[in-house]
Write a protein that holds these residues in place. Structure first.
Motif, PDB file in Angstrom:
ATOM      1  N   SER A 144     -62.330 146.008 -40.407  1.00 51.55           N
ATOM      2  CA  SER A 144     -62.952 144.943 -39.622  1.00 51.55           C
ATOM      3  C   SER A 144     -62.751 145.267 -38.144  1.00 51.55           C
ATOM      4  CB  SER A 144     -62.282 143.613 -39.947  1.00 51.55           C
ATOM      5  OG  SER A 144     -62.640 142.641 -38.973  1.00 51.55           O
ATOM      6  N   LEU A 145     -63.727 144.910 -37.315  1.00 54.51           N
ATOM      7  CA  LEU A 145     -63.583 145.186 -35.881  1.00 54.51           C
ATOM      8  C   LEU A 145     -63.199 143.937 -35.087  1.00 54.51           C
ATOM      9  CD1 LEU A 145     -66.540 147.698 -35.356  1.00 54.51           C
ATOM     10  CD2 LEU A 145     -64.150 148.160 -35.949  1.00 54.51           C
ATOM     11  N   ARG A 146     -62.873 142.862 -35.778  1.00 53.91           N
ATOM     12  CA  ARG A 146     -62.456 141.670 -35.036  1.00 53.91           C
ATOM     13  C   ARG A 146     -61.118 141.915 -34.334  1.00 53.91           C
ATOM     14  NH1 ARG A 146     -64.588 136.659 -35.522  1.00 53.91           N
ATOM     15  NH2 ARG A 146     -66.617 136.664 -36.537  1.00 53.91           N
ATOM     16  N   ASN A 147     -61.042 141.464 -33.084  1.00 50.13           N
ATOM     17  CA  ASN A 147     -59.844 141.673 -32.240  1.00 50.13           C
ATOM     18  C   ASN A 147     -59.547 143.150 -32.008  1.00 50.13           C
ATOM     19  OD1 ASN A 147     -58.842 138.812 -31.898  1.00 50.13           O
ATOM     20  ND2 ASN A 147     -58.974 138.951 -34.123  1.00 50.13           N
ATOM     21  N   ILE A 148     -60.557 143.986 -32.145  1.00 51.21           N
ATOM     22  CA  ILE A 148     -60.330 145.427 -32.094  1.00 51.21           C
ATOM     23  C   ILE A 148     -59.792 145.864 -30.716  1.00 51.21           C
ATOM     24  CG2 ILE A 148     -62.741 146.038 -31.457  1.00 51.21           C
ATOM     25  CD1 ILE A 148     -60.579 147.951 -33.978  1.00 51.21           C
ATOM     26  N   ALA A 149     -60.156 145.123 -29.659  1.00 51.78           N
ATOM     27  CA  ALA A 149     -59.665 145.514 -28.330  1.00 51.78           C
ATOM     28  C   ALA A 149     -58.144 145.372 -28.234  1.00 51.78           C
ATOM     29  CB  ALA A 149     -60.343 144.668 -27.247  1.00 51.78           C
ATOM     30  N   GLU A 150     -57.538 144.628 -29.163  1.00 53.73           N
ATOM     31  CA  GLU A 150     -56.088 144.380 -29.105  1.00 53.73           C
ATOM     32  C   GLU A 150     -55.285 145.319 -30.005  1.00 53.73           C
ATOM     33  OE1 GLU A 150     -56.153 142.142 -26.877  1.00 53.73           O
ATOM     34  OE2 GLU A 150     -58.236 141.563 -27.303  1.00 53.73           O
ATOM     35  N   THR A 151     -55.943 146.078 -30.872  1.00 55.74           N
ATOM     36  CA  THR A 151     -55.200 146.747 -31.954  1.00 55.74           C
ATOM     37  C   THR A 151     -55.116 148.266 -31.811  1.00 55.74           C
ATOM     38  OG1 THR A 151     -57.122 146.935 -33.405  1.00 55.74           O
ATOM     39  CG2 THR A 151     -55.812 144.909 -33.589  1.00 55.74           C
ATOM     40  N   GLY A 152     -55.447 148.786 -30.630  1.00 57.45           N
ATOM     41  CA  GLY A 152     -55.364 150.236 -30.450  1.00 57.45           C
ATOM     42  C   GLY A 152     -53.933 150.723 -30.531  1.00 57.45           C
ATOM     43  N   PRO A 153     -53.674 152.028 -30.602  1.00 51.62           N
ATOM     44  CA  PRO A 153     -54.684 153.082 -30.738  1.00 51.62           C
ATOM     45  C   PRO A 153     -55.393 153.037 -32.095  1.00 51.62           C
ATOM     46  CG  PRO A 153     -52.473 153.998 -30.962  1.00 51.62           C
ATOM     47  CD  PRO A 153     -52.317 152.568 -30.586  1.00 51.62           C
ATOM     48  N   TYR A 154     -56.479 153.783 -32.196  1.00 57.12           N
ATOM     49  CA  TYR A 154     -57.443 153.580 -33.274  1.00 57.12           C
ATOM     50  C   TYR A 154     -57.443 154.684 -34.334  1.00 57.12           C
ATOM     51  CZ  TYR A 154     -58.771 150.069 -30.009  1.00 57.12           C
ATOM     52  OH  TYR A 154     -58.710 148.989 -29.168  1.00 57.12           O
ATOM     53  N   MET A 155     -58.044 154.324 -35.430  1.00 56.57           N
ATOM     54  CA  MET A 155     -58.224 155.160 -36.629  1.00 56.57           C
ATOM     55  C   MET A 155     -56.923 155.201 -37.449  1.00 56.57           C
ATOM     56  SD  MET A 155     -61.355 155.901 -36.470  1.00 56.57           S
ATOM     57  CE  MET A 155     -62.673 155.892 -35.237  1.00 56.57           C
ATOM     58  N   HIS A 156     -57.029 155.739 -38.645  1.00 63.37           N
ATOM     59  CA  HIS A 156     -55.936 155.626 -39.627  1.00 63.37           C
ATOM     60  C   HIS A 156     -54.634 156.235 -39.123  1.00 63.37           C
ATOM     61  CE1 HIS A 156     -57.541 159.669 -40.383  1.00 63.37           C
ATOM     62  NE2 HIS A 156     -56.327 159.975 -40.768  1.00 63.37           N
ATOM     63  N   ASP A 157     -54.741 157.180 -38.186  1.00 63.06           N
ATOM     64  CA  ASP A 157     -53.529 157.818 -37.669  1.00 63.06           C
ATOM     65  C   ASP A 157     -53.316 157.538 -36.188  1.00 63.06           C
ATOM     66  OD1 ASP A 157     -55.670 159.248 -36.741  1.00 63.06           O
ATOM     67  OD2 ASP A 157     -54.966 161.204 -37.433  1.00 63.06           O
ATOM     68  N   GLY A 158     -54.047 156.571 -35.663  1.00 59.41           N
ATOM     69  CA  GLY A 158     -53.885 156.217 -34.248  1.00 59.41           C
ATOM     70  C   GLY A 158     -54.244 157.357 -33.321  1.00 59.41           C
ATOM     71  N   SER A 159     -55.137 158.241 -33.767  1.00 65.00           N
ATOM     72  CA  SER A 159     -55.376 159.466 -32.985  1.00 65.00           C
ATOM     73  C   SER A 159     -56.451 159.306 -31.917  1.00 65.00           C
ATOM     74  CB  SER A 159     -55.709 160.638 -33.909  1.00 65.00           C
ATOM     75  OG  SER A 159     -56.915 160.393 -34.607  1.00 65.00           O
ATOM     76  N   ILE A 160     -57.057 158.130 -31.788  1.00 66.24           N
ATOM     77  CA  ILE A 160     -57.983 157.888 -30.679  1.00 66.24           C
ATOM     78  C   ILE A 160     -57.435 156.723 -29.862  1.00 66.24           C
ATOM     79  CG2 ILE A 160     -60.332 157.289 -29.992  1.00 66.24           C
ATOM     80  CD1 ILE A 160     -61.416 158.692 -32.378  1.00 66.24           C
ATOM     81  N   ALA A 161     -57.265 156.970 -28.544  1.00 69.45           N
ATOM     82  CA  ALA A 161     -56.507 156.016 -27.726  1.00 69.45           C
ATOM     83  C   ALA A 161     -57.304 154.775 -27.337  1.00 69.45           C
ATOM     84  CB  ALA A 161     -55.972 156.709 -26.471  1.00 69.45           C
ATOM     85  N   THR A 162     -58.578 154.931 -27.010  1.00 66.32           N
ATOM     86  CA  THR A 162     -59.315 153.798 -26.423  1.00 66.32           C
ATOM     87  C   THR A 162     -60.630 153.552 -27.166  1.00 66.32           C
ATOM     88  OG1 THR A 162     -60.596 155.180 -24.907  1.00 66.32           O
ATOM     89  CG2 THR A 162     -58.443 154.405 -24.120  1.00 66.32           C
ATOM     90  N   LEU A 163     -61.174 152.350 -26.963  1.00 59.96           N
ATOM     91  CA  LEU A 163     -62.455 152.021 -27.598  1.00 59.96           C
ATOM     92  C   LEU A 163     -63.577 152.904 -27.060  1.00 59.96           C
ATOM     93  CD1 LEU A 163     -62.472 148.127 -27.876  1.00 59.96           C
ATOM     94  CD2 LEU A 163     -62.332 149.819 -29.723  1.00 59.96           C
ATOM     95  N   ARG A 164     -63.502 153.212 -25.777  1.00 59.71           N
ATOM     96  CA  ARG A 164     -64.548 154.070 -25.220  1.00 59.71           C
ATOM     97  C   ARG A 164     -64.536 155.435 -25.935  1.00 59.71           C
ATOM     98  NH1 ARG A 164     -67.548 156.661 -21.460  1.00 59.71           N
ATOM     99  NH2 ARG A 164     -68.977 155.143 -20.552  1.00 59.71           N
TER     100      ARG A 164
END
Ligand code: HEC
Ligand code: HEC
Length: 377
Positions: A295-315
């Protein structure tokens, strides 16, 4: 969440123990207990664990309770912080005994509506089944309540008069005393109250056109368009295809997993050996790199991203999709995810201007719900 609970406890004292999805006449009570906004369907709740105010209260206490870990150092909330929409801001977290996990802690907003649990599992279809893992598992250790220490941990609650009373209130018809099932059912009931439906996006779909500004509306159109393709996997009210509610029968649940082209370490589509997604369960080579679209709800609050946190920002996430996968030029995981034979055909890359990428990011930010992160809990 405590705020919601107190109101419900007053309204529902005495009748809540009969509540359950199998009793449609109780739907309103469940909606009140969980704090569902009008535009949310009733979630699918297993018949064997109907929510009650007392179970939710016990679950809330246990969620924040470090004595629930074997060495009394960690609680669920240490990896799932409300102020971060119940994620933890880390790439990957460390369990109570020091093991660094390979996966990123997930945000828990609206977790009641998942059709499967964790980043990639076709076997964890209820919160009750999922929660046993951080509680009990020995590899990796999270809370570390393994077989040898289970009785000792449960005794902490029996020996504490306040907890003994909370367990008694939550399970009035069962033999007194804490058990693993009682703990898990209470935690699952509490997690089902983590409902987030108060974002600008919610106000927009309710008809308030001004709730999103022009840039966010442009981003929403791009998100839902055939060039960016996001909506194919992030659809519906929670922006994920991996959604179910009480209207979906067990037999009609369709689990969904995709390979996003994050890795291609061998030219044949492999992900790093320590975590190949659904493959870890099925051992089917075609399942390498398959993960559930969150789900992408509240996604701006839950970084870093992807299953291993390997992408730092939404951009950078949006740029990843624009590139059609990730090229890693050197290091142990070098490889070109863009050319992975296992990558989803929907992650094919697209041309986008900086302004368009900014607009999609602005739309993703409109999915945040400040009240969800600050309501008393
Ligand atoms: C050490 C950090 C840590 C602790 C402690 C922890 N979790 Fe998690 N949680 C995670 C990680 C990492 C994942 C993703 C696991 C995976 O994909 O295999 C996760 C996943 C989940 C999910 C699945 C979410 C989804 O969308 O599928 C739920 C629910 C959850 N945790 C609840 C809990 C509860 C309840 C507790 C306490 C009993 C707890 N967690 C303790 C790190 C933690
Ligand atoms: C083919 C299906 C698919 C498409 C198309 C897709 N996604 Fe995803 N998305 C996923 C999956 C699967 C993951 C998790 C992948 C992983 O962790 O390895 C994910 C993860 C994400 C995340 C990170 C979630 C988190 O909790 O860390 C964001 C943000 C995101 N996608 C946004 C987008 C946007 C924006 C687009 C369109 C540009 C898009 N997605 C297109 C399937 C898709």
């Amino acid at each position: 969440m405590r705020g919601k609970f107190v109101v419900c406890a007053v309204l529902l004292a005495g009748c809540a123990s009969e509540s359950g999805p199998e009793h449609p006449e109780h739907e309103d009570e469940i909606r009140t207990l969980l704090g569902l906004p009008e535009h949310f369907e009733l979630p699918a709740i297993p018949d064997y664990n109907p929510p009650t105010a007392a179970k939710i209260e016990l679950g809330r206490r246990l969620f924040y309770e470090r004595r629930l870990s074997a060495n009394e150092t960690q609680s669920c909330a240490d990896c799932h912080e409300q102020s971060l929409a119940f994620a933890d801001g880390l790439k990957t977290p460390t369990g109570s005994t020091g093991t660094v996990l390979v996966r990123n802690s997930m945000g828990l907003a609206n977790v009641a509506y998942n059709n499967s649990y964790t980043w990639a599992s076709n076997g964890l279809l209820t919160l009750e089944d999922q929660i046993k893992i951080p509680l009990l598992a020995d590899n990796p250790v999270e809370l570390g309540v393994t077989d040898g220490v289970r009785d000792e941990v449960l005794a902490r609650f029996d020996d504490d008069p306040e907890y003994a009373q909370l367990f008694e209130a939550a399970y009035p018809e069962e033999t007194a005393g804490a058990t693993v099932n009682k703990v898990v059912f209470a935690l699952a009931s509490f997690c089902r109250t983590m409902i987030s439906g108060g974002s600008p996006y919610d106000r927009f779909i309710a008809g308030d056109r001004d709730a999103l500004d022009e840039q966010q509306r442009q981003g929403m159109a791009l998100f839902n368009g055939e060039r960016f393709e996001c909506f194919h996997c992030h659809s519906g009210i929670l922006l994920t295809n991996a959604y179910r509610d009480a209207n979906v029968d067990d037999a009609d649940v369709r689990l969904v997993f995709f390979n996003n082209g994050l890795y291609n370490v061998d030219g044949e589509g492999s992900y790093p050996e320590y975590d190949q997604g659904l493959f870890e369960q099925t051992q089917d080579p075609n399942h390498r790199g398959l993960f559930r679209p969150p789900s992408l709800r509240n996604i701006a609050e839950t970084g870093p991203y992807m299953h291993d946190g390997s992408i730092a920002t939404l951009r950078e996430v949006v740029e990843h999709y624009a590139a059609g996968g990730r090229l890693i030029e050197d290091g142990p995981f070098a490889g070109d995810g863009r050319t992975s034979p296992l990558k989803s055909g929907l992650v094919r890359g697209f041309e986008a201007t900086d302004e368009e990428i900014d607009a999609v990011v602005a739309f993703l930010e409109s999915l945040s719900d400040p009240e969800f992160r600050t309501a008393p809990s």
